[in-house]
Every structure is written in C-alpha cells, then in structure tokens.
Design a protein around this motif. Structure first.
Motif, PDB file in Angstrom:
ATOM      1  N   HIS A 156      -4.233  -8.261  10.501  1.00  0.00           N
ATOM      2  CA  HIS A 156      -5.483  -7.616  10.907  1.00  0.00           C
ATOM      3  C   HIS A 156      -5.424  -7.448  12.423  1.00  0.00           C
ATOM      4  O   HIS A 156      -5.730  -8.381  13.166  1.00  0.00           O
ATOM      5  N   GLY A 157      -4.979  -6.271  12.851  1.00  0.00           N
ATOM      6  CA  GLY A 157      -4.776  -6.061  14.283  1.00  0.00           C
ATOM      7  C   GLY A 157      -3.712  -7.019  14.790  1.00  0.00           C
ATOM      8  O   GLY A 157      -2.628  -7.104  14.228  1.00  0.00           O
ATOM      9  N   ASP A 158      -4.064  -7.777  15.812  1.00  0.00           N
ATOM     10  CA  ASP A 158      -3.128  -8.769  16.356  1.00  0.00           C
ATOM     11  C   ASP A 158      -3.148 -10.081  15.592  1.00  0.00           C
ATOM     12  O   ASP A 158      -2.314 -10.950  15.840  1.00  0.00           O
ATOM     13  N   LYS A 159      -4.111 -10.235  14.684  1.00  0.00           N
ATOM     14  CA  LYS A 159      -4.183 -11.470  13.897  1.00  0.00           C
ATOM     15  C   LYS A 159      -3.172 -11.376  12.761  1.00  0.00           C
ATOM     16  O   LYS A 159      -3.181 -10.426  11.988  1.00  0.00           O
ATOM     17  N   ARG A 160      -2.292 -12.360  12.700  1.00  0.00           N
ATOM     18  CA  ARG A 160      -1.299 -12.418  11.631  1.00  0.00           C
ATOM     19  C   ARG A 160      -0.679 -13.802  11.612  1.00  0.00           C
ATOM     20  O   ARG A 160      -0.776 -14.542  12.575  1.00  0.00           O
ATOM     21  N   LEU A 161      -0.043 -14.103  10.527  1.00  0.00           N
ATOM     22  CA  LEU A 161       0.699 -15.348  10.422  1.00  0.00           C
ATOM     23  C   LEU A 161       2.145 -15.066  10.837  1.00  0.00           C
ATOM     24  O   LEU A 161       2.556 -13.910  10.931  1.00  0.00           O
ATOM     25  N   GLN A 162       2.886 -16.110  11.034  1.00  0.00           N
ATOM     26  CA  GLN A 162       4.296 -15.979  11.407  1.00  0.00           C
ATOM     27  C   GLN A 162       5.157 -16.651  10.347  1.00  0.00           C
ATOM     28  O   GLN A 162       4.752 -17.668   9.767  1.00  0.00           O
ATOM     29  N   GLN A 163       6.336 -16.087  10.116  1.00  0.00           N
ATOM     30  CA  GLN A 163       7.262 -16.696   9.171  1.00  0.00           C
ATOM     31  C   GLN A 163       7.506 -18.142   9.578  1.00  0.00           C
ATOM     32  O   GLN A 163       7.705 -18.445  10.752  1.00  0.00           O
ATOM     33  N   GLY A 164       7.440 -19.033   8.586  1.00  0.00           N
ATOM     34  CA  GLY A 164       7.625 -20.460   8.841  1.00  0.00           C
ATOM     35  C   GLY A 164       6.316 -21.218   9.017  1.00  0.00           C
ATOM     36  O   GLY A 164       6.299 -22.443   8.926  1.00  0.00           O
ATOM     37  N   GLY A 214       0.814  -1.212   0.000  1.00  0.00           N
ATOM     38  CA  GLY A 214       0.000   0.000   0.000  1.00  0.00           C
ATOM     39  C   GLY A 214       0.844   1.256   0.000  1.00  0.00           C
ATOM     40  O   GLY A 214       2.072   1.221  -0.154  1.00  0.00           O
ATOM     41  N   ARG A 215       0.163   2.378   0.174  1.00  0.00           N
ATOM     42  CA  ARG A 215       0.818   3.675   0.166  1.00  0.00           C
ATOM     43  C   ARG A 215       1.891   3.748   1.244  1.00  0.00           C
ATOM     44  O   ARG A 215       1.612   3.507   2.413  1.00  0.00           O
ATOM     45  N   ALA A 216       3.094   4.012   0.841  1.00  0.00           N
ATOM     46  CA  ALA A 216       4.251   4.146   1.737  1.00  0.00           C
ATOM     47  C   ALA A 216       4.462   2.911   2.609  1.00  0.00           C
ATOM     48  O   ALA A 216       4.981   3.005   3.712  1.00  0.00           O
ATOM     49  N   GLY A 217       4.023   1.736   2.108  1.00  0.00           N
ATOM     50  CA  GLY A 217       4.238   0.497   2.857  1.00  0.00           C
ATOM     51  C   GLY A 217       3.494   0.446   4.175  1.00  0.00           C
ATOM     52  O   GLY A 217       3.943  -0.208   5.113  1.00  0.00           O
ATOM     53  N   SER A 218       2.340   1.092   4.244  1.00  0.00           N
ATOM     54  CA  SER A 218       1.616   1.231   5.511  1.00  0.00           C
ATOM     55  C   SER A 218       0.760   0.024   5.891  1.00  0.00           C
ATOM     56  O   SER A 218       0.210  -0.023   6.986  1.00  0.00           O
ATOM     57  N   ILE A 219       0.629  -0.958   4.989  1.00  0.00           N
ATOM     58  CA  ILE A 219      -0.184  -2.137   5.293  1.00  0.00           C
ATOM     59  C   ILE A 219       0.756  -3.315   5.553  1.00  0.00           C
ATOM     60  O   ILE A 219       1.404  -3.817   4.634  1.00  0.00           O
ATOM     61  N   PRO A 220       0.845  -3.774   6.808  1.00  0.00           N
ATOM     62  CA  PRO A 220       1.744  -4.893   7.109  1.00  0.00           C
ATOM     63  C   PRO A 220       1.157  -6.214   6.609  1.00  0.00           C
ATOM     64  O   PRO A 220      -0.027  -6.501   6.813  1.00  0.00           O
ATOM     65  N   VAL A 221       1.998  -7.000   5.956  1.00  0.00           N
ATOM     66  CA  VAL A 221       1.579  -8.286   5.392  1.00  0.00           C
ATOM     67  C   VAL A 221       2.644  -9.339   5.644  1.00  0.00           C
ATOM     68  O   VAL A 221       3.798  -9.010   5.903  1.00  0.00           O
ATOM     69  N   ASN A 222       2.233 -10.591   5.539  1.00  0.00           N
ATOM     70  CA  ASN A 222       3.163 -11.707   5.451  1.00  0.00           C
ATOM     71  C   ASN A 222       3.162 -12.176   4.009  1.00  0.00           C
ATOM     72  O   ASN A 222       2.098 -12.452   3.445  1.00  0.00           O
ATOM     73  N   LEU A 223       4.336 -12.246   3.427  1.00  0.00           N
ATOM     74  CA  LEU A 223       4.461 -12.777   2.070  1.00  0.00           C
ATOM     75  C   LEU A 223       4.309 -14.283   2.111  1.00  0.00           C
ATOM     76  O   LEU A 223       4.599 -14.929   3.119  1.00  0.00           O
ATOM     77  N   ILE A 224       3.861 -14.844   1.019  1.00  0.00           N
ATOM     78  CA  ILE A 224       3.732 -16.293   0.886  1.00  0.00           C
ATOM     79  C   ILE A 224       4.832 -16.756  -0.066  1.00  0.00           C
ATOM     80  O   ILE A 224       5.056 -16.152  -1.117  1.00  0.00           O
ATOM     81  N   GLU A 225       5.528 -17.812   0.334  1.00  0.00           N
ATOM     82  CA  GLU A 225       6.618 -18.320  -0.496  1.00  0.00           C
ATOM     83  C   GLU A 225       6.077 -18.729  -1.861  1.00  0.00           C
ATOM     84  O   GLU A 225       4.947 -19.217  -1.960  1.00  0.00           O
TER      85      GLU A 225
END
Length: 188
Positions: free
Chosen positions: A147-155, A96-107
């Motif tokens: 989404h707030g505290d909901k997120r995946l973790q690397q691995g 998103g704009r200026a990298g403001s949306i935190p995401v986990n990439l998928i391999e």
C-alpha cells in the motif's frame, strides 16, 4: 446482500475502526464473501423486531448487528485457535490484471491453511457466496498487498494477532470499510 471479508491485520487496528476503501491497513485476506439475511431459526441468530407501540430496551446497544454477530460467533473457534500463529513473508509477486498489484507472498503454513479452510467451510454453509472461489482452498495464495510505501519485506515474520470480520460496505456505502469484530491475542 452484505459484502464481508475476514482478514488478519498486520498493522494495529481497533474494533469499529472505519477507513477509506483505498486506504486499508496492511492485511492478509482469509476469505471474502457475500451473505444474505439468513433464516434465524436454522442459524440461531436473533433478529430485532420493530412492532408498533414498542420501544427499544434502554440498555440495548445502539448499533447491534445480529447478522455480523452470528457470523462472528460461527467463526470464533477457528479464529481463536489460530491466534498467535507465526507467519513468514516470502518474495514479491504481482496479482490482479497483468500482475499490476504488488504483493508479498506468505510462506505456506499448515495453521493458516487450516484457518482459511475452516472459514471457507463456515461461509459455504451460509446463504450467499464466496466472492473469489478460484482463490480458495487449493487455490488460496496468502499474501499482503503493498500500500504505497507500506509493505512487508522478505524474511519478515508476524503473528496472527489481529483477525477481523470487516464490512466492505457499511450502512450500504462503498466508500469506506468497517471492522465489525476483532479477535486479538492476549488480554483485551
């Protein structure tokens, strides 16, 4: 014009689930698109007809959505072929704009890229448009937004076991989203 999106949910959901636009269950976007009512002869959809003096059939479902049903039919083969595919979570990024949306990439995954490509091919044959063409095909960067505290973790790993067609503006309202069709792995 209908605003639709195909996603793979990471969290449990049910067909028909409606949720606020700012409270999505964790998901991986497959393709986002807009579609207009298409030619029923060319695409084989069945359109409801309301003629003077006719009554709906007594056993007909109350909320038949011929457009969504036809799109789901077109998507069924590649979606069901992808069910069960396992994906791995990579590092974090900012979209998103200026990298403001935190995401986990998928391999990278051949199965996921193939599913995405097939869904794009299907959507391109419909009258309408892909909402974000720069992020499709070679530009596709699969990810799961936090989404707030909901997120995946690397691995972490997860299966494509809940793929859905979602209406981004059910009944013309943009405050909620509704799952129109849900494909799941295993017994229903």
């Amino acid at each position: 014009m209908r605003n639709l999106i195909a996603v793979a949910f990471v969290e449990p959901v049910a067909e028909g689930l409606e949720f606020p636009r700012d409270d999505w269950p964790l998901h991986l976007t497959l393709v986002k698109f807009d579609v207009v009512k298409f030619d029923v002869v060319k695409f084989g959809a069945v359109e409801p007809r309301e003629e003077a003096g006719t009554e709906p059939e007594p056993d007909a479902p109350a909320s038949v959505d011929p457009l969504a049903e036809r799109i789901a039919t077109l998507m069924a083969d590649p979606v069901t072929a992808a069910l069960g595919c396992r994906l791995s979570v990579d590092g974090e990024a900012g979209f998103g704009r200026a990298g403001s949306i935190p995401v986990n990439l998928i391999e990278p995954s051949e199965e996921l890229q193939f599913l995405h490509n097939e869904l794009v091919r299907i959507v391109e044959q419909l009258p309408g448009r892909i909402s974000t063409p720069a992020y499709t095909l070679e530009g596709y960067r699969p990810h799961v937004s936090h989404h707030g505290d909901k997120r995946l973790q690397q691995g972490d790993t997860f299966a494509l076991d809940r793929i859905a067609l979602v209406d981004m503006a059910p009944d013309g309202g943009h405050a909620t989203r509704r799952i129109l069709k849900l494909w799941t792995e295993g017994p229903a």
